[in-house]
Write a protein that holds these residues in place. Structure first.
Motif, mmCIF file in Angstrom:
data_model
loop_
_atom_site.group_PDB
_atom_site.id
_atom_site.type_symbol
_atom_site.label_atom_id
_atom_site.label_comp_id
_atom_site.label_asym_id
_atom_site.label_seq_id
_atom_site.Cartn_x
_atom_site.Cartn_y
_atom_site.Cartn_z
ATOM 1 N N ILE A 248 0.770 -1.186 -0.066
ATOM 2 C CA ILE A 248 -0.026 0.148 -0.061
ATOM 3 C C ILE A 248 0.870 1.365 -0.180
ATOM 4 O O ILE A 248 0.516 2.220 -0.376
ATOM 5 C CB ILE A 248 -1.239 0.030 1.135
ATOM 6 C CG1 ILE A 248 -0.296 -0.289 2.447
ATOM 7 C CG2 ILE A 248 -1.913 -1.024 0.966
ATOM 8 C CD1 ILE A 248 -1.219 0.110 3.684
ATOM 9 N N ILE A 249 1.854 1.159 0.532
ATOM 10 C CA ILE A 249 2.613 2.419 0.613
ATOM 11 C C ILE A 249 3.473 2.450 -0.638
ATOM 12 O O ILE A 249 3.656 3.728 -1.425
ATOM 13 C CB ILE A 249 4.057 2.303 1.523
ATOM 14 C CG1 ILE A 249 3.239 2.311 3.029
ATOM 15 C CG2 ILE A 249 5.060 3.660 1.678
ATOM 16 C CD1 ILE A 249 2.348 3.372 3.346
ATOM 17 N N VAL A 250 3.992 1.377 -1.650
ATOM 18 C CA VAL A 250 4.410 1.426 -2.883
ATOM 19 C C VAL A 250 3.200 2.017 -3.906
ATOM 20 O O VAL A 250 3.387 2.886 -4.900
ATOM 21 C CB VAL A 250 4.905 0.232 -3.431
ATOM 22 C CG1 VAL A 250 4.880 0.299 -4.710
ATOM 23 C CG2 VAL A 250 6.070 -0.367 -2.568
ATOM 24 N N ASP A 251 1.947 1.805 -3.510
ATOM 25 C CA ASP A 251 0.857 2.197 -4.329
ATOM 26 C C ASP A 251 0.676 3.754 -4.156
ATOM 27 O O ASP A 251 0.055 4.373 -5.011
ATOM 28 C CB ASP A 251 -0.523 1.461 -3.789
ATOM 29 C CG ASP A 251 -0.385 0.079 -4.563
ATOM 30 O OD1 ASP A 251 0.212 -0.226 -5.335
ATOM 31 O OD2 ASP A 251 -1.267 -0.721 -3.980
ATOM 32 N N THR A 252 0.946 4.289 -3.115
ATOM 33 C CA THR A 252 0.645 5.653 -2.796
ATOM 34 C C THR A 252 1.558 6.796 -2.825
ATOM 35 O O THR A 252 2.150 6.878 -3.957
ATOM 36 C CB THR A 252 -0.250 5.845 -1.424
ATOM 37 O OG1 THR A 252 0.562 5.113 -0.438
ATOM 38 C CG2 THR A 252 -1.526 4.905 -1.502
ATOM 39 N N TYR A 253 2.501 7.061 -1.672
ATOM 40 C CA TYR A 253 3.268 8.305 -1.707
ATOM 41 C C TYR A 253 4.618 7.848 -1.241
ATOM 42 O O TYR A 253 5.452 8.689 -0.805
ATOM 43 C CB TYR A 253 2.777 9.401 -0.986
ATOM 44 C CG TYR A 253 1.331 9.831 -1.456
ATOM 45 C CD1 TYR A 253 1.097 10.443 -2.563
ATOM 46 C CD2 TYR A 253 0.337 9.364 -0.684
ATOM 47 C CE1 TYR A 253 -0.116 10.847 -3.197
ATOM 48 C CE2 TYR A 253 -1.196 9.794 -1.277
ATOM 49 C CZ TYR A 253 -1.051 10.343 -2.440
ATOM 50 O OH TYR A 253 -2.442 10.740 -3.035
ATOM 51 N N GLY A 254 4.868 6.508 -1.133
ATOM 52 C CA GLY A 254 6.299 5.922 -0.704
ATOM 53 C C GLY A 254 6.810 6.386 0.649
ATOM 54 O O GLY A 254 7.747 6.577 1.005
#
Length: 387
Positions: A248-254
């Motif tokens: 989910i962090i890869v999917d959003t804003y790192g």
């Protein structure tokens, strides 16, 4: 001046978790293509020789889950047994149930009931002016490296690559959070067992890193790490199980902004985990593009079955020309934050989701995504009397 380092990572479409995200969204796309009102909460898990598709789906559509799973895996590049995971030689199990009637009662629109949120929770959107995509530079470069790594594999520019891979970028900022330089770049890529690693490293540096990273951000102190363990032959689901919603962090804003916790892939737009996160990004990007602030973070929260948000918060991190409270007033005038309003504004009942399931949902300069449009800038300026 104090040295500040920040790191973000991305993964390629052949990473086990991303295989699962893409399968879940490919199934969603086909359901929405046939029945735009499909209610979908589809998750996938995979391991050596096995894919399990599970979840809750209510729809008038029919999809061939076996075919979608195998076609998706084949398109990613797992099409040979020697890769340890092969689209034509694996078991596909489907365990799908209908959506709960209790949830449907609160979510479905009726004469006496406006469409409510598909779940409770909080969603975040973020934008910054440090890149032309209005995204943090670390995650932007990490995604572009991962996409390029896949491109050179599929086009045969670099031989002997396999689908699994990861990238990581560390950026140095100054005290005022201005980008100074790239401090470190890490690329781990699966490869055939007979490759000469030193040659592979040189090719990756030339065809991936030098192709993507701006030269002005690299200096003689920038560190490059390629396959730090020295070898990456066994990869994909043969080496590591995968699961929808685990990146989910890869999917959003790192990591540059918070994440509400809900994953995106496999969920139809009635699920505010997905649609409200897209709306929050849309709002934040248009606010920064209007020149009000250099950074903007939006939080929206919902209660299941209720249309209006339970809260709305704006944080511009001291970079705004006006108060955050006034920005909230503008948001309420310009944007409809009900689930139906979000779906209508962003035209979300379309098969557009598989393409987002790798390389990030935001800041995509390679895709035409409705939540990335800057079509509310002038309306925002007008509300604030900004010319």
């Amino acid at each position: 001046m104090e040295k500040r380092l920040f790191t973000s990572e991305s993964v390629t479409e052949g990473h086990p978790d991303k295989i699962c995200d893409q399968i879940s969204d490919a199934i969603l796309d086909e359901l929405i293509r046939q029945d735009p009102n499909s209610r979908v909460a589809c998750e996938t898990t995979c391991t050596t020789g096995l894919v399990l598709v599970m979840g809750e789906i209510t729809t008038d559509a029919y999809v061939d889950i076996q075919r979608i799973v195998r076609d998706t895996i084949r398109e990613i590049g797992y099409d040979r047994a020697k890769y340890g995971f092969d689209a034509d030689n694996l078991s596909v199990i489907s365990a799908i149930d209908p959506q709960s009637d209790d949830i449907a009662m609160g979510v479905n629109e009726k004469d006496d009931h406006e469409q409510g949120a598909g779940d409770q929770g909080m969603m975040f959107g973020y934008a910054t002016d440090e890149t032309k995509e209005y995204m943090p530079i670390a995650i932007t470069l990490a995604h572009k490296l991962a996409r390029r790594l896949t491109e050179v594999r599929k086009k045969g520019i670099v031989k002997n690559l396999r689908p699994d891979g990861k990238t990581q970028v560390t950026i140095e900022y100054d005290d005022n959070l201005n980008v100074v330089r790239v401090d470190k770049i890490l690329i781990s890529t699966q490869h055939s067992k007979d490759v000469f690693l030193e040659d592979l490293k040189k090719q990756i540096k030339k065809e991936v890193v030098d192709y993507i990273i701006p030269k002005e951000l690299v200096d003689d102190k920038t560190e490059f790490l390629f396959n730090p363990t020295g070898r990456f032959v066994l990869g994909g689901p043969a080496a590591d199980s995968g699961l929808t919603g685990r990146k989910i962090i890869v999917d959003t804003y790192g990591g540059s902004a918070p994440h509400g916790g809900g994953a995106f892939s496999g969920k139809d737009p009635s699920k505010v985990d997905r649609s409200a996160s897209y709306m929050a990004r849309y709002i934040a990007k248009n606010i920064v593009a209007s020149g009000i602030s250099k950074r903007c973070q939006i939080q929206i929260s919902y209660a299941i079955g209720i249309a209006k948000p339970t809260s709305l918060l704006v944080d511009t991190f001291g970079t705004s020309k006006i108060s955050d409270d006034k920005i909230i007033d503008v948001i309420n005038k310009v944007f409809d934050l009900t689930p139906k309003g979000i779906i209508t504004t962003l035209d979300l009942k379309r098969p557009i989701y598989r393409q987002t399931a790798a390389y990030g949902h935001f800041g995509r300069d390679d895709l035409d995504l409705p939540w990335e449009k800057l079509d509310k800038v002038e309306e925002i300026k007008k509300c604030l009397n900004i010319k």
